[in-house]
Design a protein around this motif. Structure first.
Motif, PDB file in Angstrom:
ATOM      1  N   THR A  25       0.825  -1.199   0.000  1.00 36.89           N
ATOM      2  CA  THR A  25       0.000   0.000   0.000  1.00 36.89           C
ATOM      3  C   THR A  25       0.865   1.257   0.000  1.00 36.89           C
ATOM      4  O   THR A  25       0.604   2.206  -0.747  1.00 36.89           O
ATOM      5  CB  THR A  25      -0.949   0.002   1.214  1.00 36.89           C
ATOM      6  OG1 THR A  25      -1.828  -1.123   1.093  1.00 36.89           O
ATOM      7  CG2 THR A  25      -1.755   1.278   1.295  1.00 36.89           C
ATOM      8  N   ASN A  40      -5.476   6.139   1.063  1.00 32.68           N
ATOM      9  CA  ASN A  40      -6.817   5.551   0.979  1.00 32.68           C
ATOM     10  C   ASN A  40      -7.057   4.892  -0.378  1.00 32.68           C
ATOM     11  O   ASN A  40      -7.601   3.787  -0.443  1.00 32.68           O
ATOM     12  CB  ASN A  40      -7.881   6.613   1.243  1.00 32.68           C
ATOM     13  CG  ASN A  40      -7.916   7.050   2.689  1.00 32.68           C
ATOM     14  OD1 ASN A  40      -7.494   6.328   3.581  1.00 32.68           O
ATOM     15  ND2 ASN A  40      -8.404   8.253   2.929  1.00 32.68           N
ATOM     16  N   LEU A  41      -6.652   5.542  -1.450  1.00 32.69           N
ATOM     17  CA  LEU A  41      -6.803   4.960  -2.788  1.00 32.69           C
ATOM     18  C   LEU A  41      -5.954   3.694  -2.907  1.00 32.69           C
ATOM     19  O   LEU A  41      -6.414   2.670  -3.424  1.00 32.69           O
ATOM     20  CB  LEU A  41      -6.400   5.976  -3.858  1.00 32.69           C
ATOM     21  CG  LEU A  41      -6.451   5.483  -5.300  1.00 32.69           C
ATOM     22  CD1 LEU A  41      -7.858   5.039  -5.683  1.00 32.69           C
ATOM     23  CD2 LEU A  41      -5.947   6.573  -6.245  1.00 32.69           C
ATOM     24  N   ARG A  61      -7.532   0.688  -1.190  1.00 24.34           N
ATOM     25  CA  ARG A  61      -8.610   0.101  -1.996  1.00 24.34           C
ATOM     26  C   ARG A  61      -8.043  -0.711  -3.165  1.00 24.34           C
ATOM     27  O   ARG A  61      -8.526  -1.806  -3.460  1.00 24.34           O
ATOM     28  CB  ARG A  61      -9.558   1.187  -2.489  1.00 24.34           C
ATOM     29  CG  ARG A  61     -10.417   1.776  -1.373  1.00 24.34           C
ATOM     30  CD  ARG A  61     -11.518   2.662  -1.888  1.00 24.34           C
ATOM     31  NE  ARG A  61     -11.055   3.817  -2.634  1.00 24.34           N
ATOM     32  CZ  ARG A  61     -10.701   4.993  -2.110  1.00 24.34           C
ATOM     33  NH1 ARG A  61     -10.759   5.154  -0.792  1.00 24.34           N
ATOM     34  NH2 ARG A  61     -10.303   5.992  -2.868  1.00 24.34           N
ATOM     35  N   GLU A  62      -7.030  -0.178  -3.821  1.00 22.06           N
ATOM     36  CA  GLU A  62      -6.435  -0.887  -4.954  1.00 22.06           C
ATOM     37  C   GLU A  62      -5.789  -2.205  -4.533  1.00 22.06           C
ATOM     38  O   GLU A  62      -5.937  -3.226  -5.206  1.00 22.06           O
ATOM     39  CB  GLU A  62      -5.415   0.010  -5.660  1.00 22.06           C
ATOM     40  CG  GLU A  62      -6.051   1.177  -6.376  1.00 22.06           C
ATOM     41  CD  GLU A  62      -5.054   2.192  -6.908  1.00 22.06           C
ATOM     42  OE1 GLU A  62      -5.465   3.018  -7.740  1.00 22.06           O
ATOM     43  OE2 GLU A  62      -3.870   2.167  -6.498  1.00 22.06           O
ATOM     44  N   GLU A  72      -6.568  -3.966  -1.866  1.00 19.83           N
ATOM     45  CA  GLU A  72      -7.647  -4.873  -1.462  1.00 19.83           C
ATOM     46  C   GLU A  72      -8.274  -5.537  -2.688  1.00 19.83           C
ATOM     47  O   GLU A  72      -8.538  -6.747  -2.675  1.00 19.83           O
ATOM     48  CB  GLU A  72      -8.710  -4.133  -0.652  1.00 19.83           C
ATOM     49  CG  GLU A  72      -8.259  -3.798   0.746  1.00 19.83           C
ATOM     50  CD  GLU A  72      -9.276  -2.939   1.512  1.00 19.83           C
ATOM     51  OE1 GLU A  72     -10.276  -2.479   0.913  1.00 19.83           O
ATOM     52  OE2 GLU A  72      -9.039  -2.735   2.707  1.00 19.83           O
ATOM     53  N   VAL A  73      -8.524  -4.760  -3.739  1.00 21.29           N
ATOM     54  CA  VAL A  73      -9.099  -5.314  -4.971  1.00 21.29           C
ATOM     55  C   VAL A  73      -8.140  -6.331  -5.588  1.00 21.29           C
ATOM     56  O   VAL A  73      -8.547  -7.419  -5.989  1.00 21.29           O
ATOM     57  CB  VAL A  73      -9.440  -4.191  -5.972  1.00 21.29           C
ATOM     58  CG1 VAL A  73      -9.756  -4.748  -7.354  1.00 21.29           C
ATOM     59  CG2 VAL A  73     -10.619  -3.363  -5.458  1.00 21.29           C
TER      60      VAL A  73
END
Length: 114
Positions: free
Chosen positions: A38, A99-100, A103-104, A106-107
């Protein structure tokens, strides 16, 4: 990044690192690996990130050889050093980028079943 956000993220990173060092399991390894992924995705780079990623790679290679997550003493030192160095630079990364990146990652992990 607000002080509260920084302190929360720094604490999460330190706790995840210590969990991996003191209770090495695939889950604790994955947690630390995702955190560093991350940070890289958010744009953080440098010696501390490289040290952490190299150390995590060595731990993963050993896992593939012996089937267990083990953290050697010098690897624990490397992880603690990397985390401390990242901790100092964490406030420089915009929280919206983190934050972005979360999310990336996690996807991506969901898409590969991790």
């Amino acid at each position: 990044m607000t002080t509260e956000t920084y302190q929360r993220l720094a604490l999460q990173l330190r706790m995840a690192g210590e969990a991996l060092i003191t209770h090495p399991t695939p889950d604790t390894y994955n947690q630390v690996s995702k955190m560093f992924s991350t940070l890289v995705r958010a744009g953080m780079a440098g010696e501390a990130i490289d040290l952490a990623n190299d150390t995590l790679s060595d731990i993963c290679d050993r896992y593939e050889e012996i089937g267990a997550i083990q953290v050697l003493d010098y690897e624990a030192e490397h992880l603690r050093l990397a985390i401390a160095s990242v901790d100092d630079r964490l406030p420089l990364v915009p929280v919206n980028r983190i934050n972005l990146a979360v999310r990336e990652i996690e996807v991506f992990c969901a898409s590969v079943g991790a």
